[in-house]
Scaffold this active site. Structure first.
Site, PDB file in Angstrom:
ATOM      1  CB  SER A 148      -0.907   0.020   1.228  1.00 28.72           C
ATOM      2  OG  SER A 148      -1.565  -1.203   1.382  1.00 28.72           O
TER       3      SER A 148
HETATM    4  N1  SAH Z   1      -0.908  -4.944   4.062  1.00 38.34           N
HETATM    5  C1  SAH Z   1      -0.090  -5.247   2.886  1.00 38.34           C
HETATM    6  C2  SAH Z   1      -0.784  -4.973   1.570  1.00 38.34           C
HETATM    7  C3  SAH Z   1      -1.942  -5.863   1.366  1.00 38.34           C
HETATM    8  S1  SAH Z   1      -2.353  -6.223  -0.305  1.00 38.34           S
HETATM    9  C4  SAH Z   1       1.249  -4.550   2.957  1.00 38.34           C
HETATM   10  O1  SAH Z   1       1.515  -3.825   3.912  1.00 38.34           O
HETATM   11  O2  SAH Z   1       2.069  -4.776   2.058  1.00 38.34           O
HETATM   12  C5  SAH Z   1      -3.719  -7.271   0.081  1.00 38.34           C
HETATM   13  C6  SAH Z   1      -3.336  -8.647   0.553  1.00 38.34           C
HETATM   14  O3  SAH Z   1      -4.527  -9.295   0.974  1.00 38.34           O
HETATM   15  C7  SAH Z   1      -2.735  -9.519  -0.538  1.00 38.34           C
HETATM   16  O4  SAH Z   1      -1.472  -9.961  -0.157  1.00 38.34           O
HETATM   17  C8  SAH Z   1      -3.724 -10.667  -0.677  1.00 38.34           C
HETATM   18  O5  SAH Z   1      -3.091 -11.924  -0.925  1.00 38.34           O
HETATM   19  C9  SAH Z   1      -4.401 -10.657   0.674  1.00 38.34           C
HETATM   20  N2  SAH Z   1      -5.728 -11.282   0.726  1.00 38.34           N
HETATM   21  C10 SAH Z   1      -6.761 -11.158  -0.131  1.00 38.34           C
HETATM   22  N3  SAH Z   1      -7.814 -11.902   0.278  1.00 38.34           N
HETATM   23  C11 SAH Z   1      -7.439 -12.499   1.446  1.00 38.34           C
HETATM   24  C12 SAH Z   1      -8.076 -13.397   2.362  1.00 38.34           C
HETATM   25  N4  SAH Z   1      -9.323 -13.838   2.177  1.00 38.34           N
HETATM   26  N5  SAH Z   1      -7.372 -13.802   3.443  1.00 38.34           N
HETATM   27  C13 SAH Z   1      -6.097 -13.376   3.653  1.00 38.34           C
HETATM   28  N6  SAH Z   1      -5.449 -12.557   2.816  1.00 38.34           N
HETATM   29  C14 SAH Z   1      -6.104 -12.111   1.733  1.00 38.34           C
END
Ligand code: SAH
Length: 212
Positions: free
Chosen positions: A60
């Protein structure tokens, strides 16, 4: 521009976007985003922009990480759950603000890579796990704070259930291909209170665990 100047600009960008909480600003200064961005994008780690990471996901935008951390009002005694580990950057920021951080991602590879960085940086209060985070983490519930860093159509019911009374959850809500709203849910004895904070754009919360 050298790294020190880039980092100064990075901190300036956060302040100008409304990050005022001194603990959050200190965490953003302490945790070097450069560890969480790899390959061709590494030289852009201090820009206030989201960047691609493995598994087609994104790290992000720093100001969004800081504003979400600020909205979560984390205290040093809190047990926090993050859904969506991604690069591990948001969890690392939270590790400076909370007592304990659990972070879940549906991609085992992202969990492995983030865990390696946590170990290298001695962030020993973070536990990263593979799983479908929309079901939360019942074995560690209830949580003081929950942060979701992928967009859901509605705040997932199991996460609301795993929030303590007095607890706060921050979650982007809306269709994945449109602008979403960042929502803060506060759980009180009387029920759930919702605040709409700002427009955001996140990758979607996807069901199930990935192979990679
Ligand atoms: N917080 C992260 C950015 C998140 S991007 C950072 O600091 O870099 C969103 C993430 O959510 C992705 O890695 C994706 O794999 C995850 N995601 C999506 N659906 C999900 C679910 N149902 N359970 C766990 N993770 C999930």
């Amino acid at each position: 521009m050298d790294t020190a100047e880039l980092k100064m600009q990075f901190m300036f960008a956060l302040r100008s976007k409304g990050v005022t909480d001194t603990r959050v600003l200190m965490a953003m200064e302490t945790i070097d985003r450069g560890f969480f961005v790899k390959g061709i994008f590494a030289n852009r780690a201090y820009e206030d922009t989201p960047l691609p990471i493995a598994c087609g996901q994104t790290i992000s935008q720093p100001s969004v990480v800081a504003l979400m951390s600020q909205a979560l009002k984390v205290s040093p005694r809190d047990k926090v759950l993050e859904v969506g580990t991604g690069s591990g950057y948001q969890a690392a920021i939270l590790s400076q603000l909370a007592r304990r951080v659990y972070t879940i991602d549906r991609h085992p590879r992202l969990v492995r890579e983030a865990s390696t960085i946590f170990r290298r940086l001695d962030l020993n209060n973070i536990t990263a796990l593979t799983g479908d985070g929309s079901f939360g983490l019942p074995e560690q519930a209830p949580f003081d704070r929950i942060i979701v860093t992928a967009a859901a159509e509605d705040p997932p019911g199991p996460l609301l259930a795993q929030l303590k009374i007095g607890g706060i959850m921050v979650v982007p809500v809306g269709q994945s291909d449109a602008v979403q709203s960042l929502i803060r849910v506060t759980k009180t004895e009387e029920g759930l209170h919702y605040d709409e904070l700002r427009p955001v754009r996140f990758v979607p919360l996807v069901e199930g665990i990935d192979k990679d």
